[in-house]
Design a protein around this motif. Structure first.
Motif, PDB file in Angstrom:
ATOM      1  N   ASN A   2       1.024  -1.403  -0.186  1.00 41.03           N
ATOM      2  CA  ASN A   2      -0.450  -0.258   0.249  1.00 41.03           C
ATOM      3  C   ASN A   2       1.122   1.101  -0.019  1.00 41.03           C
ATOM      4  OD1 ASN A   2      -3.258   1.219   0.493  1.00 41.03           O
ATOM      5  ND2 ASN A   2      -1.424   2.205   2.209  1.00 41.03           N
ATOM      6  N   ILE A   3       0.318   1.962  -0.747  1.00 39.37           N
ATOM      7  CA  ILE A   3       1.206   3.394  -0.697  1.00 39.37           C
ATOM      8  C   ILE A   3       0.240   4.542  -0.713  1.00 39.37           C
ATOM      9  CG2 ILE A   3       2.910   5.699  -2.041  1.00 39.37           C
ATOM     10  CD1 ILE A   3       3.084   2.593  -4.170  1.00 39.37           C
ATOM     11  N   ARG A   4       0.754   5.433   0.356  1.00 34.29           N
ATOM     12  CA  ARG A   4       0.270   6.718   0.667  1.00 34.29           C
ATOM     13  C   ARG A   4       0.732   8.112   0.490  1.00 34.29           C
ATOM     14  NH1 ARG A   4      -3.694   7.607   5.364  1.00 34.29           N
ATOM     15  NH2 ARG A   4      -4.928   9.910   5.219  1.00 34.29           N
ATOM     16  N   SER A   5       0.497   8.856  -0.017  1.00 32.16           N
ATOM     17  CA  SER A   5       1.005  10.214  -0.187  1.00 32.16           C
ATOM     18  C   SER A   5       0.912  11.353   0.808  1.00 32.16           C
ATOM     19  CB  SER A   5       0.921  10.458  -1.677  1.00 32.16           C
ATOM     20  OG  SER A   5       0.000  11.131  -2.102  1.00 32.16           O
ATOM     21  N   TYR A   6       1.993  11.974   1.411  1.00 33.86           N
ATOM     22  CA  TYR A   6       1.375  12.973   2.078  1.00 33.86           C
ATOM     23  C   TYR A   6       2.307  14.097   1.838  1.00 33.86           C
ATOM     24  CZ  TYR A   6       0.568   9.584   5.236  1.00 33.86           C
ATOM     25  OH  TYR A   6       0.151   8.368   6.110  1.00 33.86           O
ATOM     26  N   ALA A   7       1.323  15.593   1.538  1.00 35.13           N
ATOM     27  CA  ALA A   7       2.343  16.658   1.344  1.00 35.13           C
ATOM     28  C   ALA A   7       2.515  17.401   2.304  1.00 35.13           C
ATOM     29  CB  ALA A   7       1.377  17.839   0.455  1.00 35.13           C
ATOM     30  N   LEU A   8       4.137  17.520   2.735  1.00 36.05           N
ATOM     31  CA  LEU A   8       4.625  18.097   4.105  1.00 36.05           C
ATOM     32  C   LEU A   8       5.533  19.059   3.587  1.00 36.05           C
ATOM     33  CD1 LEU A   8       5.542  14.581   5.870  1.00 36.05           C
ATOM     34  CD2 LEU A   8       3.285  15.750   5.797  1.00 36.05           C
ATOM     35  N   ASN A  20       3.547  -3.179   3.870  1.00 37.62           N
ATOM     36  CA  ASN A  20       3.385  -4.354   3.455  1.00 37.62           C
ATOM     37  C   ASN A  20       2.615  -5.202   4.476  1.00 37.62           C
ATOM     38  OD1 ASN A  20       3.055  -6.387   1.575  1.00 37.62           O
ATOM     39  ND2 ASN A  20       5.206  -7.326   2.154  1.00 37.62           N
ATOM     40  N   GLY A  21       2.033  -5.730   4.833  1.00 37.40           N
ATOM     41  CA  GLY A  21       1.255  -6.401   6.177  1.00 37.40           C
ATOM     42  C   GLY A  21       1.783  -4.882   7.357  1.00 37.40           C
ATOM     43  N   THR A  22       2.479  -5.267   8.478  1.00 36.16           N
ATOM     44  CA  THR A  22       2.557  -4.396   9.721  1.00 36.16           C
ATOM     45  C   THR A  22       3.272  -3.781   9.678  1.00 36.16           C
ATOM     46  OG1 THR A  22       3.764  -6.093  10.422  1.00 36.16           O
ATOM     47  CG2 THR A  22       1.451  -6.464  10.765  1.00 36.16           C
ATOM     48  N   GLN A  23       4.427  -3.631   8.264  1.00 35.44           N
ATOM     49  CA  GLN A  23       5.941  -3.094   8.387  1.00 35.44           C
ATOM     50  C   GLN A  23       5.397  -2.731   7.269  1.00 35.44           C
ATOM     51  OE1 GLN A  23       8.869  -5.885   7.098  1.00 35.44           O
ATOM     52  NE2 GLN A  23       8.776  -6.702   9.469  1.00 35.44           N
ATOM     53  N   ALA A  24       6.386  -0.954   7.777  1.00 35.50           N
ATOM     54  CA  ALA A  24       6.635   0.061   7.109  1.00 35.50           C
ATOM     55  C   ALA A  24       7.754   0.701   6.287  1.00 35.50           C
ATOM     56  CB  ALA A  24       4.805   1.191   7.150  1.00 35.50           C
ATOM     57  N   LEU A  25       7.808   2.246   5.569  1.00 37.25           N
ATOM     58  CA  LEU A  25       8.944   2.752   5.034  1.00 37.25           C
ATOM     59  C   LEU A  25       8.518   4.203   5.252  1.00 37.25           C
ATOM     60  CD1 LEU A  25       9.209   3.402   2.466  1.00 37.25           C
ATOM     61  CD2 LEU A  25      10.959   0.600   2.748  1.00 37.25           C
ATOM     62  N   PHE A  26       9.034   4.554   5.245  1.00 38.90           N
ATOM     63  CA  PHE A  26       8.714   6.310   4.879  1.00 38.90           C
ATOM     64  C   PHE A  26       9.695   6.996   3.856  1.00 38.90           C
ATOM     65  CE2 PHE A  26       7.227  10.638   4.400  1.00 38.90           C
ATOM     66  CZ  PHE A  26       5.832  10.644   4.920  1.00 38.90           C
ATOM     67  N   ILE A  27       9.316   7.539   2.730  1.00 40.83           N
ATOM     68  CA  ILE A  27      10.298   7.509   2.049  1.00 40.83           C
ATOM     69  C   ILE A  27      10.310   9.474   1.558  1.00 40.83           C
ATOM     70  CG2 ILE A  27      11.270   8.229  -0.548  1.00 40.83           C
ATOM     71  CD1 ILE A  27       9.750   5.447  -1.030  1.00 40.83           C
ATOM     72  N   ASP A  28      10.883  10.403   2.274  1.00 38.22           N
ATOM     73  CA  ASP A  28      11.806  11.608   2.239  1.00 38.22           C
ATOM     74  C   ASP A  28      10.283  12.624   2.788  1.00 38.22           C
ATOM     75  OD1 ASP A  28      13.306  11.724  -0.168  1.00 38.22           O
ATOM     76  OD2 ASP A  28      12.303  12.287  -1.313  1.00 38.22           O
ATOM     77  N   PRO A  29      10.583  12.433   3.808  1.00 46.91           N
ATOM     78  CA  PRO A  29       9.743  12.991   4.916  1.00 46.91           C
ATOM     79  C   PRO A  29      10.146  14.569   5.333  1.00 46.91           C
ATOM     80  CG  PRO A  29      11.826  12.330   6.468  1.00 46.91           C
ATOM     81  CD  PRO A  29      11.717  11.884   5.379  1.00 46.91           C
ATOM     82  N   ALA A  63      12.801  14.438   9.245  1.00 49.38           N
ATOM     83  CA  ALA A  63      13.207  13.288   9.336  1.00 49.38           C
ATOM     84  C   ALA A  63      13.763  12.610  10.441  1.00 49.38           C
ATOM     85  CB  ALA A  63      15.299  13.324   8.170  1.00 49.38           C
ATOM     86  N   ALA A  64      14.566  14.305  11.604  1.00 46.38           N
ATOM     87  CA  ALA A  64      15.254  14.205  12.819  1.00 46.38           C
ATOM     88  C   ALA A  64      13.905  13.557  13.395  1.00 46.38           C
ATOM     89  CB  ALA A  64      15.681  15.171  13.491  1.00 46.38           C
ATOM     90  N   ALA A  65      12.670  14.578  13.356  1.00 43.08           N
ATOM     91  CA  ALA A  65      11.184  13.849  14.923  1.00 43.08           C
ATOM     92  C   ALA A  65      11.016  12.382  13.606  1.00 43.08           C
ATOM     93  CB  ALA A  65      10.538  14.971  14.105  1.00 43.08           C
ATOM     94  N   LEU A  66      11.167  11.916  13.615  1.00 37.67           N
ATOM     95  CA  LEU A  66      10.458  11.060  12.687  1.00 37.67           C
ATOM     96  C   LEU A  66      10.916   9.903  12.925  1.00 37.67           C
ATOM     97  CD1 LEU A  66       7.795   9.683  10.988  1.00 37.67           C
ATOM     98  CD2 LEU A  66       9.628   9.559   8.736  1.00 37.67           C
ATOM     99  N   THR A  67      11.799   9.838  13.101  1.00 31.27           N
ATOM    100  CA  THR A  67      13.382   8.809  13.558  1.00 31.27           C
ATOM    101  C   THR A  67      13.560   8.377  14.909  1.00 31.27           C
ATOM    102  OG1 THR A  67      15.869   7.779  12.995  1.00 31.27           O
ATOM    103  CG2 THR A  67      15.414   9.731  13.229  1.00 31.27           C
ATOM    104  N   LYS A  68      13.817   9.578  15.283  1.00 32.63           N
ATOM    105  CA  LYS A  68      13.127  10.014  16.849  1.00 32.63           C
ATOM    106  C   LYS A  68      11.903   9.393  17.845  1.00 32.63           C
ATOM    107  CE  LYS A  68      13.184  13.202  20.904  1.00 32.63           C
ATOM    108  NZ  LYS A  68      13.142  14.785  21.511  1.00 32.63           N
TER     109      LYS A  68
END
Length: 205
Positions: A2-8, A20-29, A63-68
């Motif tokens: 599943n792919i969901r987009s955000y304008a941030l 995919n299932g219960t795992q996720a990654l995020f591209i370009d926060p 990036a800093a907030a999301l990894t924290k």
């Protein structure tokens, strides 16, 4: 998958939550990740990685907030590290805010296994020297950062940018993918490889 987009962020940069299932990654926060964190919580997803297509400030503000908040490691191409010492990477350009410091692990070209899927990290320099695109072959999707947009291309007047290099990256790395491949760009709507090959004015002879 599943792919969901955000304008941030201040430039409304497209970020993508890929799961995919219960795992996720995020591209370009590109900004405050609060809506991403809320969606992760609601869906019961575990963020495994944060991936940066290139180290321009509008793609890394969150990036800093999301990894924290998640503990997920950040992956980025170290060829763009020099940009963090410039306004376009570290912030301050045209009055934009500064980027909060974060650590990252090297993201090198080649095939990785992410979300139990093979993902090809394509070197696609031009917008920046270290720009990469993420090709999910099995899903027919490629995330290109600011390399290519619907009917346009990324700008090349920032440090390390090169129009001929960018054009070669698109022709050699993106236009060689199956034409039905969906192109997810850092700004604007999605498109397809075939559509841009046929209709993008920058590539018409």
């Amino acid at each position: 998958m599943n792919i969901r987009s955000y304008a941030l962020g201040p430039l409304m940069t497209n970020g993508f939550l890929v799961s995919n299932g219960t795992q996720a990654l995020f591209i370009d926060p590109g900004g405050d990740p609060a809506p991403v964190l809320e969606d992760l919580r609601k869906a019961g997803l575990t963020l495994k990685h944060i991936i940066i297509t290139h180290l321009h400030c509008d793609h890394i503000y969150g990036a800093a907030a999301l990894t924290k908040a998640t503990g997920a490691p950040v992956l980025a191409n170290p060829e763009d590290e020099f940009l963090m010492g410039t306004e376009v990477g570290g912030g301050g350009l045209m009055g934009l805010p500064m980027v909060d410091n974060f650590e990252y692990e090297p993201l090198n070209p080649g095939v990785l296994k992410l979300l139990d899927q093979p993902v090809e990290v394509l070197p696609t320099p031009g917008h920046t020297p270290g720009s990469v695109s993420l090709y999910f072959k099995d899903q027919g999707a490629v995330f290109v950062g600011d390399l290519l947009f619907k009917r346009s291309i990324g700008r090349t007047d920032f440090p390390g940018g090169s129009t001929p290099t960018l054009m070669d990256s698109v022709r050699e790395r993106i236009f060689t993918l199956p034409p039905e491949t969906v192109v997810y760009s850092g700004h604007g709507p999605e498109t397809t490889v075939g559509d841009e090959h046929l209709h993008n004015p920058f590539f018409q002879e």
